[in-house]
Design an enzyme around this catalytic site. Structure first.
Site, PDB file in Angstrom:
ATOM      1  N   LYS A   1       1.091  -7.095  13.418  1.00 31.26           N
ATOM      2  CA  LYS A   1       0.056  -6.501  12.751  1.00 31.26           C
ATOM      3  C   LYS A   1      -1.450  -7.084  13.494  1.00 31.26           C
ATOM      4  CE  LYS A   1      -2.564  -4.920   8.670  1.00 31.26           C
ATOM      5  NZ  LYS A   1      -2.401  -4.947   7.176  1.00 31.26           N
TER       6      LYS A   1
ATOM      7  N   THR B   1       1.716  -4.139   4.381  1.00 30.11           N
ATOM      8  CA  THR B   1       1.768  -4.272   5.774  1.00 30.11           C
ATOM      9  C   THR B   1       1.298  -5.674   6.035  1.00 30.11           C
ATOM     10  OG1 THR B   1      -0.511  -3.398   5.779  1.00 30.11           O
ATOM     11  CG2 THR B   1       1.209  -1.748   6.360  1.00 30.11           C
ATOM     12  N   ASP B   2       0.539  -6.425   5.285  1.00 31.26           N
ATOM     13  CA  ASP B   2       0.026  -7.561   5.679  1.00 31.26           C
ATOM     14  C   ASP B   2       1.092  -8.775   6.411  1.00 31.26           C
ATOM     15  OD1 ASP B   2      -2.541  -7.157   5.001  1.00 31.26           O
ATOM     16  OD2 ASP B   2      -2.721  -8.667   3.694  1.00 31.26           O
TER      17      ASP B   2
ATOM     18  N   THR C   1       0.675  -1.165  -0.170  1.00 29.84           N
ATOM     19  CA  THR C   1      -0.158  -0.143   0.088  1.00 29.84           C
ATOM     20  C   THR C   1       0.814   1.232  -0.227  1.00 29.84           C
ATOM     21  OG1 THR C   1      -1.702  -1.010   1.247  1.00 29.84           O
ATOM     22  CG2 THR C   1      -1.762   1.293   1.295  1.00 29.84           C
TER      23      THR C   1
END
Lengths: 444, 444
Positions: A271, A192-193, A116
């Site tokens: 996360k 970020t995943d 992203t």
């Protein structure tokens, strides 16, 4: 999205974001599209996208006139006068890419891997596409140039859910090269995943680092008004350039406001939210540092024993991972046949995400007995927080007797460490003893 | 462990926990061992373990004399005079087991299934063993008798990591019977490791409940000084007896002090810490209620829409689960062959614990395409917090097109719901539409 003085200037001229404008300053003229700003405290710049595709930041106090550019489609290239103002100049440094050497300026390398933070909305489908190059990304965050000289490059363009141990190796090697080239810090822009998997993987692959390596992502794409891409990048750059720290870190918002970026130890972060800006959290420890975006102050947590910066330190770069390791979450009704399947496929490691203090059902014991002959079987806890303690209950003691290795780390970190030790050892015994030695602050 | 007035009384007589004492009250005499108290606010009772094995609570204001019992080993049975004080009587109600009917008193059923709350230290091995019967458990928490008449029974004695969907069915049936028998509430004493799996399973198996069903556990065994067994049980009993609420809940400490018990919605709670008292947390919502152990006040969160108590409501009891469902956590390097293995074994459901907003790698797409023909494939997020949103990124949209079912619930709840809908439907299509209908406040 403009605030304060910039907002009042635009408001008074009836100009809105997305419109073509012509801006004259004491030193030249810019024609282009007025771009949105990101939610930064800075209300002293307008950002204009030029025909070349580059963005330029224009200091408000230098603006002599601003008007809607009625020439329509045919936007001209900007014309800059000779005596450029410091303000405009500083905002354009680095836009052309490449290393900008300066004797007394900090140099950072930025490696873009996708996600992203390097993406934008695809207006055709309405979704988000990985699209921005690192240079483009950099050009829309002109504040970076006031922090350090930046050398930005694209290593890969992947959503992080598609990354594999092979990609970790590629990243470790490229980051290692940058470190050996003498950069004062390396920033890795990342989806970020799985950023926390990568940060822990790089923590084992890149040990004894002389400088900080900072992974950074964004929860919302950089062309959305609420994007955290710019602020996260600025926080990461401030830390990479200035902190007295070395090792692998993750920099993301500390909370839902825009004031502070938290910098987490790479093996101790997770996360924990699908969408919020402060999704990344240090687990069972405080963040290594908080970066105040307004004052640019970096507050290190001195209790954690983070290694200081030392450019004479020689890094240990071992970039290989053995992909034949599975992370398996135990649950009621779990089928131990899955363990049998892994044995049959020649797996060399199994990280169990057990319940509570480190448990699985009695029904799994036989399959685990079979597994320990040919692979490392490690236990972690799906609780996420709290210490692993396998000596408290019968179940844990039985599992220890069978040969399960208690790994008091995050499950995700246990996975990357097991993959790494298997690729960097010559026997299961050696691998087991490496697992039980702390290498990168990974133990709780 | 005694506090306040009780502490001062013991201190002034030089008597310590574990010593044999003789206590005379205005109505009789007790001989036995002075037991430790649990960390409750109540400083008005001593607890004496009688030769019979039962514990008796003695109200301090009724004590005429207290002394060390110098008769040594030969502890006599207690002798109680005729005119028993209310205080002593109330503390002894229920010790003998069985239902104690009373026209105007609340009746609760307690079902013990094992775990730490029903366990004690095995002094031989130093570990913890499941050992206490529900009656014994009840006898060491005399405060329960001041809350309600209790009917306690042992249904099973298992550490919760050993529980399977079959055990959930047994519990659902037994709890269902108790509800149909007209109890005002049911307490299920349960190991904490998988208590949140069971609470969500029972939430689907026992719908439209007229009264509360409260699962309760302990993080430390009931004979450890720091045990939370007594306080959790008291909180659970206060809620089950008095709250205007119906449905399946989990009652555990709200924080690390002993003041408040949080009552969580059964489908929205998770064990988030391996050892702390406040390990259980409501995810993306507030607890349904907080029970103040000092004032006995129950503060319901009125915004959540918790169903009220209604003894005329007829429960829907459907206790079957289909065990052929796997919960699989995706990770970098995940082997899609595991999905193939499940297809081959005739699995009917697969709950993926994906990354971020609900993603797995492109490398899994083919295996998932194969799976959707013969089973329900659901997506949840390993982030734990935050909404599942599979329309934001290409990966999520691709997975939706393939036929993955987005389940905006906790992964653990998605597992129990998928097991339940498969056992209570006649086709995959029907099961799929049941999955997407909210049944027990499970959606975020």
């Amino acid at each position: 999205m403009y605030t304060g003085r910039a907002y009042r200037l635009l408001e008074s001229h009836g100009i809105r974001v997305g419109e073509r404008v012509v801006v004259r300053t004491s030193t030249g003229e810019h024609r282009g599209i007025l771009m949105p700003r990101y939610e930064l405290a800075d209300d002293r710049h307008l950002v204009i996208k030029l025909k070349s595709g580059y963005n330029v930041g224009v200091g408000i106090e230098r603006i002599v006139s601003i008007a809607r550019d009625e020439e329509g489609e045919g936007v001209e290239e900007e014309r800059i006068g000779k005596g450029r103002g410091i303000d405009e100049q500083s905002l354009r440094v680095g836009v052309g890419g490449g290393v900008h050497h300066g004797k007394d300026r900090v140099r950072l390398a930025m490696i873009s891997t996708g996600g992203t933070i390097a993406s934008r909305i695809d207006y055709r489908t309405g979704g988000v596409k990985a699209a921005l190059t690192a240079d483009e990304l950099y050009s829309i965050v002109p504040e970076l140039s006031s922090i350090a000289y930046m050398d930005a490059e694209v290593l890969m363009q992947e959503y992080s859910e598609n990354l594999t141990p092979m990609h970790w190796s590629m990243m470790a090697e490229r980051v290692g090269e940058k470190v050996l080239q003498g950069y004062d810090g390396v920033i890795v822009a990342h989806g970020t995943d799985t950023m926390h998997y990568t940060s822990s993987a790089l923590s084992f692959a890149l040990q004894n680092l002389p400088v900080p390596v900072v992974l950074v992502g964004a929860q919302r794409s950089s062309d959305r008004p609420s994007s955290d891409a710019a602020t996260n990048l600025i926080g990461a750059a401030l830390f990479a350039a200035n902190a007295d720290a070395a090792g692998v870190f993750v920099a993301m918002h500390n909370d839902r406001s825009d004031g502070r970026i938290a910098v987490h130890v790479g093996t101790r972060v997770r996360k924990n939210h699908t969408s919020s800006r402060d999704a990344f959290r240090s687990i069972d420890m405080e963040p290594a540092a908080l970066v105040d975006l307004n004052t640019r102050e970096i507050k290190m947590d001195s209790n954690l024993g983070i290694m200081g910066r030392d450019t004479s330190r020689r890094p240990l770069i071992r970039s290989r991972f053995d992909g034949r390791v599975a992370l398996i979450k135990f649950h009621p009704g779990f089928d131990p046949g899955i363990i049998g399947y892994l044995i049959g496929k020649g797996y060399r490691g199994l990280v169990l995400e057990g319940t509570g203090l480190g448990h699985v059902s009695k029904g799994c014991f036989n399959a685990i007995r079979d597994a320990v002959d040919s692979m490392l079987v490690c236990m972690t806890s799906q609780c996420i927080w709290g210490r692993l303690r396998m000596t408290v209950y019968e179940t844990g003691r039985d599992l220890l007797r069978i040969g399960v290795i208690p790994l008091d780390t995050l499950p995700e970190t246990a996975l990357t460490k097991t993959m790494w030790v298997l690729a960097n050892s010559t026997s299961l015994d050696e691998a087991r003893s490496m697992l039980l030695s702390e290498m990168a602050m990974e133990f709780k």
